[in-house]
Design a protein around this motif. Sequence first.
Motif, short mmCIF file in Angstrom:
data_model
loop_
_atom_site.label_atom_id
_atom_site.label_comp_id
_atom_site.label_asym_id
_atom_site.label_seq_id
_atom_site.Cartn_x
_atom_site.Cartn_y
_atom_site.Cartn_z
N PHE A 467 65.19 62.02 103.58
CA PHE A 467 65.92 62.65 103.35
C PHE A 467 67.25 63.83 104.50
N THR A 468 68.38 64.08 103.34
CA THR A 468 69.52 64.94 104.01
C THR A 468 68.47 65.97 105.24
N GLY A 469 68.96 65.92 106.07
CA GLY A 469 68.24 66.44 106.85
C GLY A 469 67.51 66.16 107.41
N ALA A 470 66.87 65.76 107.42
CA ALA A 470 65.95 65.32 108.44
C ALA A 470 66.15 63.96 109.69
N ILE A 471 66.49 64.52 110.53
CA ILE A 471 67.20 64.29 111.93
C ILE A 471 66.19 63.79 112.38
N GLU A 472 64.78 63.62 112.83
CA GLU A 472 63.85 63.60 113.08
C GLU A 472 62.23 62.94 112.46
N ARG A 473 61.83 62.22 112.92
CA ARG A 473 60.60 62.28 112.17
C ARG A 473 59.59 63.76 112.36
N ARG A 474 58.86 63.97 111.68
CA ARG A 474 58.05 65.31 111.60
C ARG A 474 56.54 64.51 110.56
N ILE A 475 55.91 65.23 111.49
CA ILE A 475 54.37 65.36 111.76
C ILE A 475 54.02 66.76 110.85
N GLY A 476 53.36 66.30 109.64
CA GLY A 476 52.83 67.29 109.07
C GLY A 476 51.87 68.09 109.25
N LYS A 477 51.65 69.69 108.49
CA LYS A 477 50.12 70.33 108.44
C LYS A 477 49.07 69.21 108.57
N PHE A 478 49.35 68.84 107.59
CA PHE A 478 47.54 67.68 107.00
C PHE A 478 47.61 67.02 108.65
N GLU A 479 48.59 66.27 109.59
CA GLU A 479 48.10 65.81 110.47
C GLU A 479 47.95 66.40 112.07
N LEU A 480 48.02 68.05 111.37
CA LEU A 480 47.83 67.97 112.99
C LEU A 480 46.74 68.82 112.87
N ALA A 481 46.09 69.54 111.72
CA ALA A 481 44.89 69.35 111.10
C ALA A 481 43.69 68.67 111.27
N ASN A 482 43.90 67.51 111.49
CA ASN A 482 42.58 66.02 111.40
C ASN A 482 41.73 66.26 112.88
N ASN A 483 40.69 66.36 111.84
CA ASN A 483 39.34 66.50 111.80
C ASN A 483 39.58 68.18 112.37
N SER A 484 39.91 68.58 111.82
CA SER A 484 40.24 70.59 112.34
C SER A 484 40.14 71.43 110.93
N THR A 485 40.67 72.02 110.35
CA THR A 485 40.86 72.90 109.96
C THR A 485 42.09 73.60 109.58
N LEU A 486 42.82 72.96 107.85
CA LEU A 486 43.54 73.44 107.37
C LEU A 486 43.43 74.42 106.40
N PHE A 487 44.21 76.03 106.60
CA PHE A 487 44.26 76.83 105.95
C PHE A 487 45.50 77.41 104.97
N LEU A 488 45.06 76.76 103.81
CA LEU A 488 46.51 77.06 102.11
C LEU A 488 45.99 78.56 101.87
N ASP A 489 46.33 79.43 102.60
CA ASP A 489 47.03 80.78 101.90
C ASP A 489 48.20 80.74 100.87
N GLU A 490 47.59 81.62 100.05
CA GLU A 490 48.83 81.44 98.65
C GLU A 490 48.48 80.67 97.89
N ILE A 491 47.35 80.14 97.51
CA ILE A 491 48.09 78.47 97.33
C ILE A 491 47.56 78.36 95.45
N GLY A 492 47.58 79.72 94.95
CA GLY A 492 47.84 79.77 94.01
C GLY A 492 50.16 79.93 93.60
N GLU A 493 50.90 80.44 94.45
CA GLU A 493 51.97 79.22 94.11
C GLU A 493 52.23 78.17 94.50
N MET A 494 51.37 77.38 94.55
CA MET A 494 51.56 75.82 94.82
C MET A 494 52.57 75.21 93.70
#
Length: 702
Positions: A467-494
């Motif tokens: 998309f516009t502005g995606a000048i490089e590949r970015r690893i998302g938080k799910f990949e960063l949290a692989n085999n660990s914990t992902l804390f989704l704060d304020e989930i009600g705002e999604m």
Amino acid sequence: MIEDNHTSNKTSTLEHLLSLSHHIAGIKDKGDLLHVINEHLKKLFYFSHSATMLVAPDRQQVVMYLLDPLSRSTTHPEYSHVIENSFPPSEPLFAKAIAADYPIYVSVREKIEEYSSNAALRMHYETGIREIAGVSLRNEKERFGVLAFYSDKENSFPPDVLRILDGVASQISIAISNIMANEQVQKREREKAMLLSLSYEMAKIRDKQELLTLINTKLKEFFYFTHTSIARINEDRTTFTVFLTDTHSRSRVHPDFQQMVSTRYPIMDGIFNTFLLTDEPTISDVEEHARKPEGPRYNKIHFEVGLKEAVSIPLPGEKGIFGVLTFYSDIRHTFTTEYLPIIKGVASQIAIAVSNILANEEVNRYRQQLEQENMYLQEEIGTVYNYTEMIGNGPAMQKVYRMLDQVSYTGSTVLIMGETGTGKELIARAIHNGSPCKDKLMIKVNCAALPSNLIESELFGHEKGSFTGAIERRIGKFELANNSTLFLDEIGEMPPELQAKLLRVIQEKEIERIGGRTTIKVNVRIIAATNRNLQQEVADGRFRSDLYYRLNVFPIVLPSLRERKEDLVLLIAAFIERFSRNAGKKITGVSSKAMKEMMAYHWPGNVRELEHLIERCVLLTDGPVIKAVHLPVHADYEDEFRIKTIHEVEREYIVSILKRCKGKIQGIGGAAELLNIPPTTLHSKMKKLGIKKKHFYHPGED
């Protein structure tokens, strides 16, 4: 005298034939052949130009081998189309010429109707050609082509001329056979050199674009194709996806292109399955496969954009076939058997290049993940938490501690609920620190702090250029949290559209980057937190019920500070110690008056509000004891954590407007006018919401 002239002409013809034989024997290449035909044969009889047509090695098509630049037909608008398109050996006029044991004669004027489907004959007629003479080219094994002579005059090919052609036909056939043999030797040498060069270049390739550039610059020197693509077998070994598609692909203009390159296809689907049964190139007719009703959609897309033929070959790897390389053409009979050895030769080289690309991508992914983790860790180090440890010994907190003991080590999904400032993130960290993955980072995403259009990229990552502005590949938080914990704060705002994607990830344990074409398996423990009443959000249609039930596996409701005031003294003491040390002061406590005020206060901001209040008090206090706390004035606090319903909010708003209008409902300056609704509607709402006059009108306040 007449006899002398005849004898002289006969002698001249014999001399020319001898000279012709001498020159034919010296032919080395196409240029020599064309020179002999135009310079020496024209001394024996008249013709406008010539053309040599050969049957391809697969015996399925006839191709133009040698074209005369003197041809009148070069000016015809259909010239390029006619000479570039092959035709089958069964075409009547060609079949007649190649099968004949003696040169054939054709009057174009007489045969144009009979051979109306012959585009070349029609083109010649329209450019003034009136006669054709055709000689079959043959060797000891087979008849392999036709040498045709064209004339713009009548009676150019009488019987004596045809006899001359018959006499030189075998010599010309030998010459062309020798040229073709030399060309094959040269071609094999070029192929060897190309494969050697290709092997060297392939070893240096590190990304898809470099591979595409090499394919398009090197391979198109040896055979024609419009574009290429590579399909890769996924880790499940039952499906495949597009790994690489050419920027020259015609399919890019098709409205279903993006769906085609991002879809997972079963390996047993369509022709792909046959590639796993052989290591030989497989030629396929695009239209034939497109017309099969059960065939995959990509066959139909290729046909709809004008592709006619494809040749595919498996890509071998250490663990067996891992993909398929395909070349496409918009012309039928492009991929003849003579090209298949080249295609098979380059397939192994391309397989090595693809393996290198995949390995390089994996290295880059881990490098980028380490960089992201390092960046995230630096951000976390710079974050000031509400407190460094949980403080509180009262019954409410003891209940929370017991729940933490029960769930921390299990890996179950946890939903933490509570008012703002109650320490939801602290509880999430306590759960993570008590889990098997405590030595890894807990990754946090604040769903309320990101714009809705960036949450998906933040969670799942994106590919460069997606998309516009995606000048490089970015690893998302799910990949960063692989085999660990992902804390989704304020989930009600999604946002609702992201709720559906999150649900899919939780269910299938795999993600797909924005702009990506493959799925990535993830093993992530989810801890979500909210200060909203999610049950009410579900009832009001703002939160998906299926996602709520997925998250609500182990709910923990944190008590507000006013529900555990027995812990107030411990919290105040801890905050005084921390902020006094930071400020370089020696403050030992608070006065009884200040403590009484804080015990009476309702703490709408909970522990966070207490923390900030103590920090401010420490900064403003000069002595060893905090005497004044300067609490804000708040009215009517709820005694329990509860989210107001839409009806309660509407009732309060209408009451406030009525108070402002001093009870006046209709007319100029009335509540109905300010609310921009009819007075009858306002009366109806007041009745429904139970709003009485006593709620908004007090005569003594006038």
